[in-house]
Motif scaffolding. Structure first.
Motif, PDB file in Angstrom:
ATOM      1  N   ASP A  13      -3.268   1.237   7.065  1.00  0.00           N
ATOM      2  CA  ASP A  13      -3.635   1.059   8.465  1.00  0.00           C
ATOM      3  C   ASP A  13      -3.478  -0.417   8.861  1.00  0.00           C
ATOM      4  N   PRO A  14      -3.138  -0.677  10.121  1.00  0.00           N
ATOM      5  CA  PRO A  14      -2.800  -2.047  10.556  1.00  0.00           C
ATOM      6  C   PRO A  14      -3.903  -3.065  10.299  1.00  0.00           C
ATOM      7  N   GLU A  15      -5.173  -2.682  10.483  1.00  0.00           N
ATOM      8  CA  GLU A  15      -6.272  -3.646  10.284  1.00  0.00           C
ATOM      9  C   GLU A  15      -6.274  -4.165   8.846  1.00  0.00           C
ATOM     10  N   GLN A  16      -6.189  -3.255   7.893  1.00  0.00           N
ATOM     11  CA  GLN A  16      -6.249  -3.677   6.496  1.00  0.00           C
ATOM     12  C   GLN A  16      -4.977  -4.397   6.066  1.00  0.00           C
ATOM     13  N   GLN A  17      -3.842  -3.982   6.601  1.00  0.00           N
ATOM     14  CA  GLN A  17      -2.605  -4.664   6.247  1.00  0.00           C
ATOM     15  C   GLN A  17      -2.634  -6.104   6.753  1.00  0.00           C
ATOM     16  N   GLN A  18      -3.254  -6.318   7.919  1.00  0.00           N
ATOM     17  CA  GLN A  18      -3.351  -7.670   8.451  1.00  0.00           C
ATOM     18  C   GLN A  18      -4.229  -8.551   7.573  1.00  0.00           C
ATOM     19  N   ILE A  19      -5.315  -7.983   7.050  1.00  0.00           N
ATOM     20  CA  ILE A  19      -6.239  -8.776   6.229  1.00  0.00           C
ATOM     21  C   ILE A  19      -5.700  -8.973   4.815  1.00  0.00           C
ATOM     22  N   TYR A  20      -5.207  -7.890   4.213  1.00  0.00           N
ATOM     23  CA  TYR A  20      -4.895  -7.903   2.776  1.00  0.00           C
ATOM     24  C   TYR A  20      -3.402  -7.878   2.467  1.00  0.00           C
ATOM     25  N   SER A  21      -2.570  -7.812   3.493  1.00  0.00           N
ATOM     26  CA  SER A  21      -1.104  -7.818   3.374  1.00  0.00           C
ATOM     27  C   SER A  21      -0.588  -6.482   2.851  1.00  0.00           C
ATOM     28  N   GLY A  22       0.711  -6.343   2.879  1.00  0.00           N
ATOM     29  CA  GLY A  22       1.357  -5.115   2.418  1.00  0.00           C
ATOM     30  C   GLY A  22       1.305  -4.936   0.920  1.00  0.00           C
ATOM     31  N   ARG A  23       0.792  -5.946   0.190  1.00  0.00           N
ATOM     32  CA  ARG A  23       0.690  -5.833  -1.274  1.00  0.00           C
ATOM     33  C   ARG A  23      -0.163  -4.649  -1.686  1.00  0.00           C
ATOM     34  N   VAL A  24      -1.142  -4.283  -0.833  1.00  0.00           N
ATOM     35  CA  VAL A  24      -2.002  -3.143  -1.163  1.00  0.00           C
ATOM     36  C   VAL A  24      -1.169  -1.878  -1.373  1.00  0.00           C
ATOM     37  N   GLY A  25      -0.152  -1.707  -0.554  1.00  0.00           N
ATOM     38  CA  GLY A  25       0.684  -0.518  -0.671  1.00  0.00           C
ATOM     39  C   GLY A  25       1.939  -0.731  -1.495  1.00  0.00           C
ATOM     40  N   LYS A  26       2.108  -1.918  -2.068  1.00  0.00           N
ATOM     41  CA  LYS A  26       3.323  -2.243  -2.816  1.00  0.00           C
ATOM     42  C   LYS A  26       3.131  -2.245  -4.321  1.00  0.00           C
ATOM     43  N   PHE A  27       1.962  -2.735  -4.777  1.00  0.00           N
ATOM     44  CA  PHE A  27       1.702  -2.866  -6.210  1.00  0.00           C
ATOM     45  C   PHE A  27       0.402  -2.149  -6.581  1.00  0.00           C
ATOM     46  N   MET A  28       0.438  -1.390  -7.674  1.00  0.00           N
ATOM     47  CA  MET A  28      -0.792  -0.761  -8.146  1.00  0.00           C
ATOM     48  C   MET A  28      -1.837  -1.820  -8.483  1.00  0.00           C
ATOM     49  N   GLN A  29      -1.406  -2.993  -8.939  1.00  0.00           N
ATOM     50  CA  GLN A  29      -2.342  -4.073  -9.280  1.00  0.00           C
ATOM     51  C   GLN A  29      -3.158  -4.529  -8.074  1.00  0.00           C
ATOM     52  N   ASP A  30      -2.676  -4.202  -6.857  1.00  0.00           N
ATOM     53  CA  ASP A  30      -3.311  -4.740  -5.653  1.00  0.00           C
ATOM     54  C   ASP A  30      -3.903  -3.672  -4.733  1.00  0.00           C
ATOM     55  N   VAL A  31      -3.963  -2.429  -5.169  1.00  0.00           N
ATOM     56  CA  VAL A  31      -4.489  -1.381  -4.282  1.00  0.00           C
ATOM     57  C   VAL A  31      -5.928  -1.668  -3.868  1.00  0.00           C
ATOM     58  N   ASN A  32      -6.662  -2.376  -4.732  1.00  0.00           N
ATOM     59  CA  ASN A  32      -8.060  -2.644  -4.420  1.00  0.00           C
ATOM     60  C   ASN A  32      -8.308  -4.089  -3.995  1.00  0.00           C
ATOM     61  N   LEU A  33      -7.283  -4.715  -3.416  1.00  0.00           N
ATOM     62  CA  LEU A  33      -7.565  -5.948  -2.682  1.00  0.00           C
ATOM     63  C   LEU A  33      -8.531  -5.646  -1.545  1.00  0.00           C
ATOM     64  N   THR A  34      -8.421  -4.454  -0.982  1.00  0.00           N
ATOM     65  CA  THR A  34      -9.375  -4.006   0.029  1.00  0.00           C
ATOM     66  C   THR A  34     -10.642  -3.510  -0.656  1.00  0.00           C
ATOM     67  N   PRO A  35     -11.823  -3.804  -0.088  1.00  0.00           N
ATOM     68  CA  PRO A  35     -13.067  -3.297  -0.675  1.00  0.00           C
ATOM     69  C   PRO A  35     -13.308  -1.826  -0.355  1.00  0.00           C
ATOM     70  N   ASP A  36     -12.489  -1.239   0.525  1.00  0.00           N
ATOM     71  CA  ASP A  36     -12.676   0.156   0.922  1.00  0.00           C
ATOM     72  C   ASP A  36     -12.038   1.061  -0.124  1.00  0.00           C
ATOM     73  N   PHE A  37     -12.863   1.625  -1.016  1.00  0.00           N
ATOM     74  CA  PHE A  37     -12.308   2.380  -2.130  1.00  0.00           C
ATOM     75  C   PHE A  37     -11.545   3.633  -1.697  1.00  0.00           C
ATOM     76  N   PRO A  38     -11.962   4.364  -0.658  1.00  0.00           N
ATOM     77  CA  PRO A  38     -11.131   5.498  -0.237  1.00  0.00           C
ATOM     78  C   PRO A  38      -9.697   5.087   0.081  1.00  0.00           C
ATOM     79  N   THR A  39      -9.513   3.894   0.669  1.00  0.00           N
ATOM     80  CA  THR A  39      -8.155   3.403   0.926  1.00  0.00           C
ATOM     81  C   THR A  39      -7.445   3.095  -0.383  1.00  0.00           C
ATOM     82  N   ALA A  40      -8.121   2.374  -1.279  1.00  0.00           N
ATOM     83  CA  ALA A  40      -7.516   2.013  -2.568  1.00  0.00           C
ATOM     84  C   ALA A  40      -7.160   3.263  -3.370  1.00  0.00           C
ATOM     85  N   ALA A  41      -8.071   4.243  -3.376  1.00  0.00           N
ATOM     86  CA  ALA A  41      -7.868   5.442  -4.188  1.00  0.00           C
ATOM     87  C   ALA A  41      -6.729   6.311  -3.656  1.00  0.00           C
ATOM     88  N   SER A  42      -6.709   6.529  -2.339  1.00  0.00           N
ATOM     89  CA  SER A  42      -5.643   7.362  -1.778  1.00  0.00           C
ATOM     90  C   SER A  42      -4.287   6.688  -1.945  1.00  0.00           C
TER      91      SER A  42
END
Length: 593
Positions: free
Chosen positions: A259-288
């Motif tokens: 989602d745009p809000e989280q991508q703005q804060i944590y960058s596209g790395r969350v969706g690019k690398f498994m190492q970075d899925v939990n840069l966001t503190p929102d675990f449902p986002t990291a887990a999905s």
């Protein structure tokens, strides 16, 4: 005028009635106090897995609450309840007594009966399977008990405390708080009894992606995913299947949508690398996101994601007892000086520090990390340890944010989202005046093992009717002065990401309550620029700090325009430290006249 005798009779009736009411008040107070004293022994009987003592204690409890309720139903007491003025106090006491009796008879008694029919050891997932029928059968009784307690809590909440004398208002307030806590606990138990059998594979087998978070390299929800495995459950039979590491998953192209809000804060790395899925503190986002990455890489769609860290693994080992390393590959790796027997006391240091000092190759470090997790879960599948200790360890890990669960089934996730185990940053699991402080490593290394932190809320004076709170974060790099040369390059990062070897860079992310503003930031008392964002209607402030060995720095974010007037609380990224040592008591600043 009334005859003197009549006046005397009225006076006698009044005095006698007052004495009678006083005796009933004393009886109610005595019985309810006696009942209260039995709550702790009841908890101890239940946590000690002693259903006989629990049943006997509830029987005593019922005797006291019944006696209190009968005293409050006395005709003269009822008559006093209808009087103007003080009558509301008698009525309130009656309601407290009635609620206490209802909670005991409709809540505690059925629950203890259900508890006595459950073999908790047999209900734990194992390698031989579990009979989940008793747990499924218990669900209606637990739900009914939760409903009964909730109705009692609702009745007490409808009483206007403003009309009561302090002697009645204060106990009523305590009773409300106790019932509120009991309602929450019973609702959780009812929900667990409802969804747990399905999640344990009672109807169809379930596969979960197990993420072991490595706190030595911090991420908002704990640490970089140090090991991955598929945890399978079929009618309670537990097995650990395919194993991998975050680096094995590779780069996602295109990235997993965010989602745009989280991508703005944590960058596209969350969706690019498994190492970075939990840069966001929102675990449902990291887990999905992790679920989607795993499916792209392996073709397997898991039913959910479970996350745990080495500290929580230590809690499990406290219950199972020591686990001996038996796999030949792990034995060979351990021969360089790592322990061959893991316990609750040595597993954290082994996985988050010693493995890097003893094993030079990162790929082999990952192998050891994953292998140890497999050995621990193998001990669980063999039925090692006692159920009470394992459940207590997992509960402690959940309370500290070290155990997180997400289900890919919407119906189950809607229930999980009500509780802290969901790791959500918004929704019903988040307290109204909740703050969050999260840490993301910017060193590209494993230096967070050496960082000690404290987090404290500073409650300031209200301004224009709004609350104001400062979040104070103090971080210290405890690495040795010669860390650049005495620690392995894999631990220090070797300066690969622009951070001098031995130093630590951390991105500190602070969340405020919904609708508030993040207004200022300071580092060591000096105002500084920071990056302001919004996530799920919560204000977010982000800034980075760098610490040389032995250096400490204090970061403060001030939040204003806080509309919530409840007491603030704070959640933090679980680190190597005990959470109780990280979160300090709230400081309340005095207001000027």
């Amino acid at each position: 005028m009334l005859p003197l005798v009549a006046v005397g009779v009225l006076l006698l009736i009044t005095v006698t009635g007052a004495a009678w009411l006083a005796s009933k008040a004393s009886a109610i107070d005595s019985e309810l106090n006696a009942a209260t004293l039995l709550i702790q022994p009841l908890k101890e009987a239940i946590t000690g897995d002693n259903p006989g003592d629990a049943a006997a204690t509830v029987k005593q409890l019922r005797a006291h609450t019944t006696a209190a309720n009968e005293a409050a139903n006395d005709p003269i007491w009822k008559l006093a309840s209808s009087l103007p003025g003080l009558g509301s106090n008698f009525s309130a006491v009656s309601e407290v007594a009635r609620s206490a009796d209802d909670v005991t008879s409709l809540g505690l008694e059925p629950l203890v009966k259900v508890y006595s029919t459950l073999d908790w050891q047999a209900l734990l997932p194992s390698g031989t399977g579990t009979d989940l029928g008793p747990l499924q059968a218990a669900s209606p009784s637990v739900s009914a008990a939760a409903n009964a307690v909730r109705l009692s809590a609702d009745r007490l909440n409808q009483i206007d405390i403003g009309k009561l004398v302090p002697q009645v208002a204060d106990p009523l307030t305590r009773a409300r708080d106790q019932l509120q806590n009991a309602t929450g606990a019973l609702d959780a138990a009812a929900n667990a009894a409802n969804i747990a059998p399905g999640m344990l594979g009672s109807q169809t087998p379930r596969n979960y992606l197990l993420m072991i978070q490595n706190n030595a390299e911090s991420r908002s929800s704990g640490g970089i995913p140090g090991a991955l495995a598929v945890l399978s459950l079929d009618k309670g039979t537990l097995s650990l299947g395919s194993q991998s590491s975050a680096s094995d998953i590779g780069v996602m192209a295109p990235i997993v949508p965010l989602d745009p809000e989280q991508q703005q804060i944590y960058s596209g790395r969350v969706g690019k690398f498994m190492q970075d899925v939990n840069l966001t503190p929102d675990f449902p986002t990291a887990a999905s996101t992790a679920q989607a990455m795993w499916e792209r890489k392996t073709g397997q769609r898991v039913d959910g994601v479970i996350s745990i860290d080495p500290v929580a693994l230590g809690y499990i080992l406290d219950a199972t007892g020591p686990v001996t390393i038996t796999h030949p590959e792990l034995v060979a790796l351990a021969s360089v000086g790592l322990p061959t027997e893991l316990t609750g006391k040595n597993v954290v240091q082994t996985l988050l520090s010693d493995v890097y000092a003893k094993i030079e190759q990162p790929a082999l470090q990952d192998v050891y990390f994953a292998g140890v997790a497999q050995e621990i879960f193998a001990a669980l599948s063999e039925g090692r340890g006692n159920a009470t200790g394992i459940i207590a360890g997992l509960s402690r890990g959940t309370d500290e944010g070290r155990v997180l669960v997400w289900s890919g089934l919407a119906a189950e996730q809607s229930v999980i989202a009500k509780y802290t185990v969901s790791g959500s940053i918004a929704g019903p699991s988040v307290a109204p005046a909740q703050f969050g402080v999260y840490f993301n490593d910017g060193t590209g290394a494993k230096m967070d093992y050496h960082v000690k932190r404290t987090v404290q809320l500073v409650k300031e004076c209200s301004r224009d009717g709004y609350e104001q709170t400062t979040v104070r974060v103090t971080s210290t790099n405890t690495a040795p002065a010669d860390a650049a040369t005495s620690l392995p390059a894999y631990v220090t990062g070797g300066g690969a990401f622009g951070v001098p070897a031995g130093s630590v860079q951390t991105n500190i992310v602070a969340y405020g309550p919904v609708q508030a503003n993040v207004e200022t930031a300071k580092v060591d008392g000096q105002s500084t620029d920071f990056a302001p964002f919004v996530h799920s209607n919560r204000p977010v402030g982000v800034l980075a700090i760098k610490l040389a060995p032995g250096e400490s720095r204090t970061v403060e974010f001030t939040f204003g325009k806080i509309v919530q007037h409840t007491e603030p609380n704070v959640v933090v990224t679980p680190t190597v430290q005990a959470v109780k040592d990280v979160i300090l008591p709230t400081e309340i600043l005095p207001c000027g006249q």
